[in-house]
Design a protein around this motif. Structure first.
Motif, PDB file in Angstrom:
ATOM      1  N   LYS A 158      14.557  -6.835   3.423  1.00 27.19           N
ATOM      2  CA  LYS A 158      14.861  -5.660   4.244  1.00 27.19           C
ATOM      3  C   LYS A 158      15.465  -4.568   3.377  1.00 27.19           C
ATOM      4  O   LYS A 158      16.100  -4.829   2.365  1.00 27.19           O
ATOM      5  CB  LYS A 158      15.814  -6.041   5.372  1.00 27.19           C
ATOM      6  CG  LYS A 158      15.223  -7.089   6.328  1.00 27.19           C
ATOM      7  CD  LYS A 158      16.186  -7.431   7.442  1.00 27.19           C
ATOM      8  CE  LYS A 158      15.576  -8.447   8.404  1.00 27.19           C
ATOM      9  NZ  LYS A 158      16.510  -8.807   9.495  1.00 27.19           N
ATOM     10  N   SER A 159      15.283  -3.346   3.806  1.00 30.01           N
ATOM     11  CA  SER A 159      15.740  -2.212   3.000  1.00 30.01           C
ATOM     12  C   SER A 159      17.253  -2.168   2.869  1.00 30.01           C
ATOM     13  O   SER A 159      17.786  -1.885   1.801  1.00 30.01           O
ATOM     14  CB  SER A 159      15.231  -0.896   3.605  1.00 30.01           C
ATOM     15  OG  SER A 159      15.665  -0.783   4.960  1.00 30.01           O
ATOM     16  N   ALA A 160      17.966  -2.439   3.952  1.00 29.36           N
ATOM     17  CA  ALA A 160      19.431  -2.372   3.902  1.00 29.36           C
ATOM     18  C   ALA A 160      20.012  -3.409   4.863  1.00 29.36           C
ATOM     19  O   ALA A 160      19.799  -3.326   6.079  1.00 29.36           O
ATOM     20  CB  ALA A 160      19.917  -0.981   4.267  1.00 29.36           C
ATOM     21  N   PRO A 161      20.747  -4.400   4.354  1.00 30.08           N
ATOM     22  CA  PRO A 161      21.329  -5.406   5.236  1.00 30.08           C
ATOM     23  C   PRO A 161      22.453  -4.812   6.081  1.00 30.08           C
ATOM     24  O   PRO A 161      23.153  -3.889   5.662  1.00 30.08           O
ATOM     25  CB  PRO A 161      21.868  -6.453   4.257  1.00 30.08           C
ATOM     26  CG  PRO A 161      22.128  -5.695   2.996  1.00 30.08           C
ATOM     27  CD  PRO A 161      21.078  -4.635   2.939  1.00 30.08           C
ATOM     28  N   THR A 162      22.629  -5.341   7.259  1.00 26.92           N
ATOM     29  CA  THR A 162      23.715  -4.890   8.135  1.00 26.92           C
ATOM     30  C   THR A 162      25.000  -5.629   7.777  1.00 26.92           C
ATOM     31  O   THR A 162      24.971  -6.694   7.148  1.00 26.92           O
ATOM     32  CB  THR A 162      23.367  -5.161   9.601  1.00 26.92           C
ATOM     33  OG1 THR A 162      23.261  -6.587   9.795  1.00 26.92           O
ATOM     34  CG2 THR A 162      22.053  -4.494   9.981  1.00 26.92           C
ATOM     35  N   ILE A 163      26.135  -5.053   8.171  1.00 28.25           N
ATOM     36  CA  ILE A 163      27.417  -5.709   7.940  1.00 28.25           C
ATOM     37  C   ILE A 163      27.448  -7.066   8.637  1.00 28.25           C
ATOM     38  O   ILE A 163      27.967  -8.049   8.111  1.00 28.25           O
ATOM     39  CB  ILE A 163      28.577  -4.819   8.432  1.00 28.25           C
ATOM     40  CG1 ILE A 163      28.566  -3.465   7.692  1.00 28.25           C
ATOM     41  CG2 ILE A 163      29.909  -5.521   8.242  1.00 28.25           C
ATOM     42  CD1 ILE A 163      28.723  -3.594   6.192  1.00 28.25           C
ATOM     43  N   THR A 164      26.861  -7.122   9.830  1.00 31.42           N
ATOM     44  CA  THR A 164      26.825  -8.394  10.570  1.00 31.42           C
ATOM     45  C   THR A 164      26.076  -9.456   9.784  1.00 31.42           C
ATOM     46  O   THR A 164      26.529 -10.616   9.685  1.00 31.42           O
ATOM     47  CB  THR A 164      26.143  -8.183  11.940  1.00 31.42           C
ATOM     48  OG1 THR A 164      26.868  -7.204  12.677  1.00 31.42           O
ATOM     49  CG2 THR A 164      26.093  -9.488  12.717  1.00 31.42           C
ATOM     50  N   SER A 165      24.929  -9.108   9.200  1.00 34.82           N
ATOM     51  CA  SER A 165      24.147 -10.091   8.442  1.00 34.82           C
ATOM     52  C   SER A 165      24.893 -10.532   7.184  1.00 34.82           C
ATOM     53  O   SER A 165      24.841 -11.702   6.793  1.00 34.82           O
ATOM     54  CB  SER A 165      22.782  -9.522   8.082  1.00 34.82           C
ATOM     55  OG  SER A 165      22.914  -8.378   7.250  1.00 34.82           O
ATOM     56  N   LEU A 166      25.639  -9.603   6.572  1.00 37.88           N
ATOM     57  CA  LEU A 166      26.406  -9.964   5.383  1.00 37.88           C
ATOM     58  C   LEU A 166      27.525 -10.940   5.745  1.00 37.88           C
ATOM     59  O   LEU A 166      27.811 -11.885   4.996  1.00 37.88           O
ATOM     60  CB  LEU A 166      26.984  -8.715   4.721  1.00 37.88           C
ATOM     61  CG  LEU A 166      25.972  -7.727   4.104  1.00 37.88           C
ATOM     62  CD1 LEU A 166      26.701  -6.586   3.402  1.00 37.88           C
ATOM     63  CD2 LEU A 166      25.052  -8.438   3.127  1.00 37.88           C
ATOM     64  N   LYS A 167      28.150 -10.704   6.869  1.00 36.63           N
ATOM     65  CA  LYS A 167      29.209 -11.624   7.303  1.00 36.63           C
ATOM     66  C   LYS A 167      28.642 -13.001   7.615  1.00 36.63           C
ATOM     67  O   LYS A 167      29.290 -14.024   7.394  1.00 36.63           O
ATOM     68  CB  LYS A 167      29.929 -11.051   8.515  1.00 36.63           C
ATOM     69  CG  LYS A 167      30.801  -9.836   8.184  1.00 36.63           C
ATOM     70  CD  LYS A 167      31.527  -9.308   9.418  1.00 36.63           C
ATOM     71  CE  LYS A 167      32.442  -8.148   9.054  1.00 36.63           C
ATOM     72  NZ  LYS A 167      33.152  -7.596  10.241  1.00 36.63           N
ATOM     73  N   LYS A 168      27.410 -13.031   8.135  1.00 41.55           N
ATOM     74  CA  LYS A 168      26.760 -14.307   8.420  1.00 41.55           C
ATOM     75  C   LYS A 168      26.499 -15.083   7.120  1.00 41.55           C
ATOM     76  O   LYS A 168      26.732 -16.298   7.047  1.00 41.55           O
ATOM     77  CB  LYS A 168      25.447 -14.073   9.163  1.00 41.55           C
ATOM     78  CG  LYS A 168      24.736 -15.347   9.588  1.00 41.55           C
ATOM     79  CD  LYS A 168      23.475 -15.029  10.377  1.00 41.55           C
ATOM     80  CE  LYS A 168      22.755 -16.317  10.802  1.00 41.55           C
ATOM     81  NZ  LYS A 168      21.509 -16.021  11.549  1.00 41.55           N
ATOM     82  N   ILE A 169      26.043 -14.378   6.088  1.00 41.48           N
ATOM     83  CA  ILE A 169      25.820 -15.019   4.784  1.00 41.48           C
ATOM     84  C   ILE A 169      27.152 -15.484   4.206  1.00 41.48           C
ATOM     85  O   ILE A 169      27.257 -16.580   3.637  1.00 41.48           O
ATOM     86  CB  ILE A 169      25.121 -14.050   3.807  1.00 41.48           C
ATOM     87  CG1 ILE A 169      23.739 -13.676   4.320  1.00 41.48           C
ATOM     88  CG2 ILE A 169      25.009 -14.673   2.417  1.00 41.48           C
ATOM     89  CD1 ILE A 169      22.769 -14.824   4.431  1.00 41.48           C
ATOM     90  N   ALA A 170      28.191 -14.653   4.357  1.00 42.72           N
ATOM     91  CA  ALA A 170      29.514 -15.029   3.840  1.00 42.72           C
ATOM     92  C   ALA A 170      30.024 -16.290   4.529  1.00 42.72           C
ATOM     93  O   ALA A 170      30.642 -17.156   3.889  1.00 42.72           O
ATOM     94  CB  ALA A 170      30.495 -13.873   4.036  1.00 42.72           C
ATOM     95  N   ARG A 171      29.766 -16.417   5.822  1.00 43.47           N
ATOM     96  CA  ARG A 171      30.177 -17.615   6.545  1.00 43.47           C
ATOM     97  C   ARG A 171      29.422 -18.845   6.017  1.00 43.47           C
ATOM     98  O   ARG A 171      30.005 -19.907   5.801  1.00 43.47           O
ATOM     99  CB  ARG A 171      29.920 -17.430   8.043  1.00 43.47           C
ATOM    100  CG  ARG A 171      30.441 -18.583   8.907  1.00 43.47           C
ATOM    101  CD  ARG A 171      30.500 -18.208  10.389  1.00 43.47           C
ATOM    102  NE  ARG A 171      29.210 -17.770  10.907  1.00 43.47           N
ATOM    103  CZ  ARG A 171      28.914 -16.514  11.231  1.00 43.47           C
ATOM    104  NH1 ARG A 171      29.811 -15.552  11.074  1.00 43.47           N
ATOM    105  NH2 ARG A 171      27.716 -16.183  11.713  1.00 43.47           N
ATOM    106  N   GLY A 172      28.116 -18.682   5.780  1.00 44.33           N
ATOM    107  CA  GLY A 172      27.338 -19.778   5.209  1.00 44.33           C
ATOM    108  C   GLY A 172      27.820 -20.146   3.821  1.00 44.33           C
ATOM    109  O   GLY A 172      27.836 -21.331   3.443  1.00 44.33           O
ATOM    110  N   LEU A 173      28.233 -19.142   3.067  1.00 46.62           N
ATOM    111  CA  LEU A 173      28.754 -19.399   1.726  1.00 46.62           C
ATOM    112  C   LEU A 173      30.038 -20.211   1.793  1.00 46.62           C
ATOM    113  O   LEU A 173      30.241 -21.142   0.999  1.00 46.62           O
ATOM    114  CB  LEU A 173      28.990 -18.067   1.006  1.00 46.62           C
ATOM    115  CG  LEU A 173      29.578 -18.153  -0.412  1.00 46.62           C
ATOM    116  CD1 LEU A 173      28.656 -18.909  -1.350  1.00 46.62           C
ATOM    117  CD2 LEU A 173      29.858 -16.750  -0.962  1.00 46.62           C
ATOM    118  N   ARG A 174      30.923 -19.885   2.728  1.00 47.79           N
ATOM    119  CA  ARG A 174      32.174 -20.638   2.868  1.00 47.79           C
ATOM    120  C   ARG A 174      31.896 -22.092   3.245  1.00 47.79           C
ATOM    121  O   ARG A 174      32.570 -23.014   2.761  1.00 47.79           O
ATOM    122  CB  ARG A 174      33.075 -19.976   3.913  1.00 47.79           C
ATOM    123  CG  ARG A 174      33.689 -18.653   3.462  1.00 47.79           C
ATOM    124  CD  ARG A 174      34.814 -18.205   4.387  1.00 47.79           C
ATOM    125  NE  ARG A 174      34.337 -17.920   5.744  1.00 47.79           N
ATOM    126  CZ  ARG A 174      33.868 -16.742   6.144  1.00 47.79           C
ATOM    127  NH1 ARG A 174      33.800 -15.739   5.271  1.00 47.79           N
ATOM    128  NH2 ARG A 174      33.476 -16.550   7.391  1.00 47.79           N
TER     129      ARG A 174
END
Length: 743
Positions: free
Chosen positions: A597-613
Motif C-alpha cells: 500500500k502507498s501509505a500505512p495507517t496509524i491503526t495498521s502500524l499499531k496492529k503490527i506493533a502489537r504482533g511484534l510484542r
C-alpha cells in the motif's frame, strides 16, 4: 505435408538422461563393445554436428562430471610400453599403464566439450570426447590431423547407443608433435620446416594470429621463430619473441610458462647489454625465482635494469601469481575506479601477514589474528586465484555444471569458476599445492594415492569441483554496487576463489565481514578483535530457525554451527521454535501486504506493533528468572517487522517512534544502543551483533531523529558510527558521500 523435426544434437549430453543412464545402465565393465560404427558413419554424423554448431543449433553448455575416477599418475614415457589400440579397449575399464595414440581425421566440434573423430595406427576409428579443456571454436586445441596420446583409455557407453572414448582429466590427454619419438612411424613426418619463413615472418604471422585471438597458433609461430634463431642468433629478436610468447601465455593463464619465457627474455637481454653481462640477471633461473617469489622486494633491482616492456610483463606475472605486502595500505578509491564488468582484475598485492592458518579445534583449520584489530580495521586483502569475467546478459556465456557422482547441479557462476580453475591449475604446477591443501570433503582420501616427493600434484577435475564447492565465494563486481540495487532484487553474483580467505570458518555471529572490489577480497573487523582470536565470517545469512540453517550448513559444507546464537536457539524446545516461526510467518505476511500500500495507517502500524510484542514475548519466555539468554544476542525473527515499523514511522515523520524503533532494530541485530550524560554520549555495544546495511541505515535514522530533537552531539556520533560501518560492509569509503546524501 509432414513437418520435419530438426536433427537431434547427440554431442550434447542432457543432464537428466545422463543421470538416469548412469544409474540404470547394465554393468558392462570389462566387456568389449558388441558393435562397431564405420568410419563413414562417424564422419557423416560429425559433419552434421559441425553444421548444427555453425548454425547455432546448440543448447546451453552443460558440463557433466560422471562418476569420479582418478587421473593417471604415470608419465607418457612411462606408460608408452603399454601402447594399446582401439580394439584392445574395454568398457569402463581403465589401466594406469595403458596409453592410446590417436590421430584426428576431422575438425573439432567445440561447445560443452571437444568432440572429434580419430583413428589409431591400425586404421580403427572412434568418436573421441575430451572434456574440461579451455577450448573454443576460434582457437581450438585439437585440430584436424592432431596426434594425441590418451592415458588410461577405455570405451564409455553413450546415452543414445554406441560408445566413445571419453577423457575427463585434461592431464590424461597429451598433444604430440608429429616428429615426437612416441608417434608411430606411419604418422611421423619431418618437423614443420621453418626454411623460407625466417624469424621476422614467424613474428609477423604470430602477431596476426594474436590479433585474431588464435592464441595457440600465435604461440606456435613464435616458437618456430625461436627455433630459427637457435641456428641464426639475434639477441634483440630473441628477446622480442620471448616477450611476445610470454604475453600469449599470460592470456592463456599459463603463468609458469610466462615466467619462464620472461626470465629467458631478461637473461638474453642482460647477456647482450655490456652493463649487465656480468650481473646475476644473465641467469634465467635467478630471474624466474624472483618472478615466483611472491614478494614486493627486488634485491637485485631487476625492475630498474630492464626495458619498460619487460618490466610491465614482470609486474603482470607477479600480480597474477600473487605477491604480498607487509601493510594494509591501499588506494581503494583508485582501485575501485578501474573496476567494471570487463575489468575485474586489478593490480594489487596481498596483505595477509597479520593473519595465520592453524587448527581451530572443532572445525579443522581456521584463520586467526596475529595482532589486535579495532572495529573497521582491514585485517587482510587477497587477490583472487580465479574470478571469471563474462557479460551477465550474454546468452553465449550460459553454462551449467552437473556432477553425476553426487547429483548436484551448479549454475553459471560456479560452472565458469570450475572451468577456469581447471585451466589455471593444469598449466601452473606452482599454484597447485596451496589449492589442493584445502578441504575436499574427504575426496582424495577415498580416491587418491600417496604422492612421491618429486611427483606433481595431479589436476583431478572431480577433486577440483569438491574444493570449489566447499571454499568459493559469491562476489559482486564491487560491494558498493549492492547498495544501489532495487529492494528485494536478486542479481547474479560471480563465483571466485580466494585461497587464504577460504580458511575462514563460519559463524552466525561473525567478527569479520568480507567485501569485494573486482578480484580483491577485503576482510574488515566487524568489532574489536584480540590477537590470537579466530576470525569468522557468515557464509550465508542465517535462517530464523536453527533447524533450517543447520540443515543448510550440513548439506552445503558438511558442518554444524556451534556459535553462541546456535547454542541458545538449539537449547529451546521444538514447540517454542515452531511457535516462533509460525508467528513470524503470520506477522511477515501482514507486513508484506501493508508494504504494497502507498501509505500505512496509524491503526495498521499499531496492529503490527502489537504482533511484534507478541513475537518478542516468545524470546522473553525462554529466559530463566535470573538471566535472559538473548540479552546480547540477535533476535532474528524480530528484525523484519521492526525494520518495517522503523521505516514506516519515519515515512510519517514521527520522530519519537522512529528513534524508538531504530533502537529496537539495532537491538534485534544484537547491537545495544544507549545514551547517557544528558543524552550527549552514545554507547554502542555489539560483541555478538550483526553489522550490515540495515544497521547502517538504522544508525542514520537515529541521527536524523536526534538532529530533529536538537541533540546534535548524539546525531554526530550516530553519523560517525554509521560511516565506520559503511566502510566495514563495503570495504572502502568509495561511494560514501552519495550513499549518505540519499539517506
Amino acid at each position: 505435408m509432414a513437418l520435419h523435426s530438426s536433427p537431434k544434437n547427440t554431442y550434447e549430453e542432457e543432464p537428466d538422461l545422463a543421470k538416469n543412464f548412469a544409474n540404470e545402465t547394465p554393468d558392462e565393465k570389462g566387456q568389449r563393445p558388441k558393435s562397431k560404427v564405420s568410419r563413414d558413419t562417424l564422419v557423416r554424423t560429425h559433419q552434421r554436428h559441425l553444421k548444427l554448431l555453425s548454425e547455432g543449433s546448440v543448447p546451453i553448455r552443460n558440463l557433466i562430471l560422471p562418476n569420479p575416477y582418478p587421473p593417471s599418475h604415470r608419465s607418457i614415457c612411462a606408460t608408452y610400453k603399454n601402447n594399446v589400440h582401439l580394439g584392445d579397449l574395454c568398457i569402463d575399464s581403465r589401466d594406469q599403464d595403458d596409453v592410446l595414440l590417436l590421430r584426428t581425421i576431422a575438425s573439432p566440434y567445440v561447445w560443452s566439450s571437444t568432440v572429434t573423430v580419430a583413428e589409431d595406427e591400425t586404421g580403427d576409428v572412434a568418436r573421441l570426447t575430451v572434456c574440461n579443456l579451455e577450448d573454443n571454436v576460434v582457437d581450438p586445441i585439437v585440430t584436424e590431423g592432431s596426434i594425441l596420446a590418451i592415458k588410461q583409455p577405455c570405451w564409455t557407453r553413450l546415452v543414445d547407443g554406441g560408445y566413445h572414448v571419453r577423457v575427463d582429466h585434461p592431464s590424461d590427454f597429451v598433444l604430440l608433435k608429429s616428429d615426437d619419438e612416441l608417434v608411430p612411424e606411419v604418422w611421423r613426418s619431418e618437423a614443420d620446416s621453418v626454411l623460407g619463413k625466417d624469424t621476422n615472418q614467424c613474428k609477423k604471422d604470430g602477431d596476426v594470429m594474436f590479433l585474431k585471438k588464435r592464441f595457440r597458433q600465435a604461440l606456435e609461430l613464435y616458437t618456430q621463430g625461436l627455433q630459427y634463431l637457435s641456428s641464426n642468433p639475434d639477441p634483440a629478436s630473441e628477446v622480442d619473441l620471448y616477450r611476445k610468447r610470454c604475453g600469449v601465455n599470460i592470456v592463456l593463464l599459463r603463468l609458469d610458462d610466462a615466467a619462464k619465457d620472461l626470465s629467458l627474455a631478461i637473461s638474453t637481454h642482460a647477456r647482450s647489454a655490456a652493463e649487465l653481462s656480468s650481473s646475476e640477471l644473465v641467469n634465467a633461473s635467478t630471474v624466474e625465482s624472483w618472478l615466483h617469489s611472491r614478494s614486493t622486494e627486488d634485491p637485485l633491482l631487476i625492475s630498474s635494469k630492464i626495458p619498460r616492456a619487460l618490466k610491465e610483463l614482470a609486474a603482470r606475472i607477479k600480480f597474477d601469481i600473487g605477491i604480498n605486502q607487509p601493510n594494509p595500505d591501499y588506494k581503494l578509491d583508485v582501485i575501485s575506479s578501474y573496476v567494471g564488468p570487463l575489468t575485474l582484475h586489478v593490480d594489487a598485492a596481498n596483505y595477509m601477514c597479520d593473519t595465520e592458518i592453524r587448527q581451530s579445534g572443532s572445525h579443522g583449520r581456521g584463520l586467526f589474528a596475529k595482532k589486535d584489530f579495532k572495529e573497521g580495521d582491514l585485517i587482510c586483502a587477497e587477490k583472487a586465484l580465479v574470478l571469471p569475467g563474462y557479460f551477465m546478459q550474454d546468452r553465449n556465456s550460459d553454462c551449467l555444471l552437473y556432477n553425476l557422482g553426487d547429483g548436484t547441479a551448479v549454475p553459471r557462476p560456479g560452472a565458469w569458476l570450475f572451468k577456469e580453475l581447471v585451466q589455471k591449475l593444469r598449466w601452473n604446477p606452482s599454484l597447485r599445492k596451496e589449492f589442493f591443501d584445502l578441504e575436499d570433503g574427504g575426496y582424495w582420501k577415498e580416491h587418491g594415492w600417496e604422492l612421491a616427493e618429486d611427483e606433481e600434484i595431479p589436476v583431478d577435475v572431480f577433486r577440483i569441483e569438491y574444493i570449489r564447492r566447499l571454499n568459493c565465494f559469491s562476489a559482486p563486481t564491487r560491494s558498493t554496487d549492492v547498495l544501489s540495487q532495487p529492494l528485494n532484487s536478486n542479481p547474479e553474483l560471480r563465483n571466485g576463489f580466494w585461497t587464504h580467505a577460504s580458511y575462514i570458518n563460519h559463524s552466525c555471529l561473525p567478527n569479520t565481514i568480507r567485501t569485494f572490489i573486482g578480484d580483491i577480497l577485503l576482510l574488515r573487523a566487524a568489532r574489536d578483535i584480540a590477537s590470537g582470536e579466530e576470525l569468522t565470517n557468515q557464509y550465508v545469512a542465517p535462517d530464523i530457525d536453527i533447524g533450517a540453517r543447520q540443515e543448510k550448513y550440513r548439506t552445503t559444507w558438511g558442518f554444524e554451527c556451534d556459535c553462541e546464537l546456535c547454542a541458545v536457539d538449539g537449547s529451546l524446545s521444538e514447540d517454542i521454535r515452531t511457535h516462533r516461526v509460525k508467528q513470524f510467518d503470520e506477522l511477515k505476511s501482514m507486513v508484506m501486504k501493508l508494504s504494497e500500500k502507498s501509505a500505512p495507517t496509524i491503526t495498521s502500524l499499531k496492529k503490527i506493533a502489537r504482533g511484534l510484542r507478541e513475537l518478542e514475548a516468545l524470546y522473553f519466555s525462554t529466559a530463566s528468572d535470573t538471566e535472559d539468554p538473548y540479552a546480547a544476542l540477535p533476535r532474528l525473527a524480530l528484525v523484519h517487522p521492526t525494520l518495517f515499523l522503523t521505516e514506516a514511522w519515519r515515512s510519517v515523520k514521527n520522530v519519537d517512534r522512529t528513534i524508538e524503533y531504530a533502537v529496537k532494530l539495532l537491538r534485534n541485530f544484537g547491537i545495544l544502543v544507549t545514551t547517557e550524560g544528558s543524552h550527549k554520549v552514545l554507547n554502542v555495544e555489539h560483541r555478538s551483533g550483526l553489522v550490515n546495511v540495515e544497521t547502517v541505515r538504522a544508525m542514520m535514522y537515529l541521527a536524523e531523529g536526534y538532529s530533529s530533537q536538537g541533540k546534535e552531539e548524539l546525531a554526530g556520533q550516530c553519523v560517525e558510527r554509521a560511516k565506520k560501518w559503511y566502510v566495514v560492509i563495503t570495504g572502502a569509503e568509495v561511494g560514501m558521500g552519495q550513499f549518505f546524501k540519499t539517506e
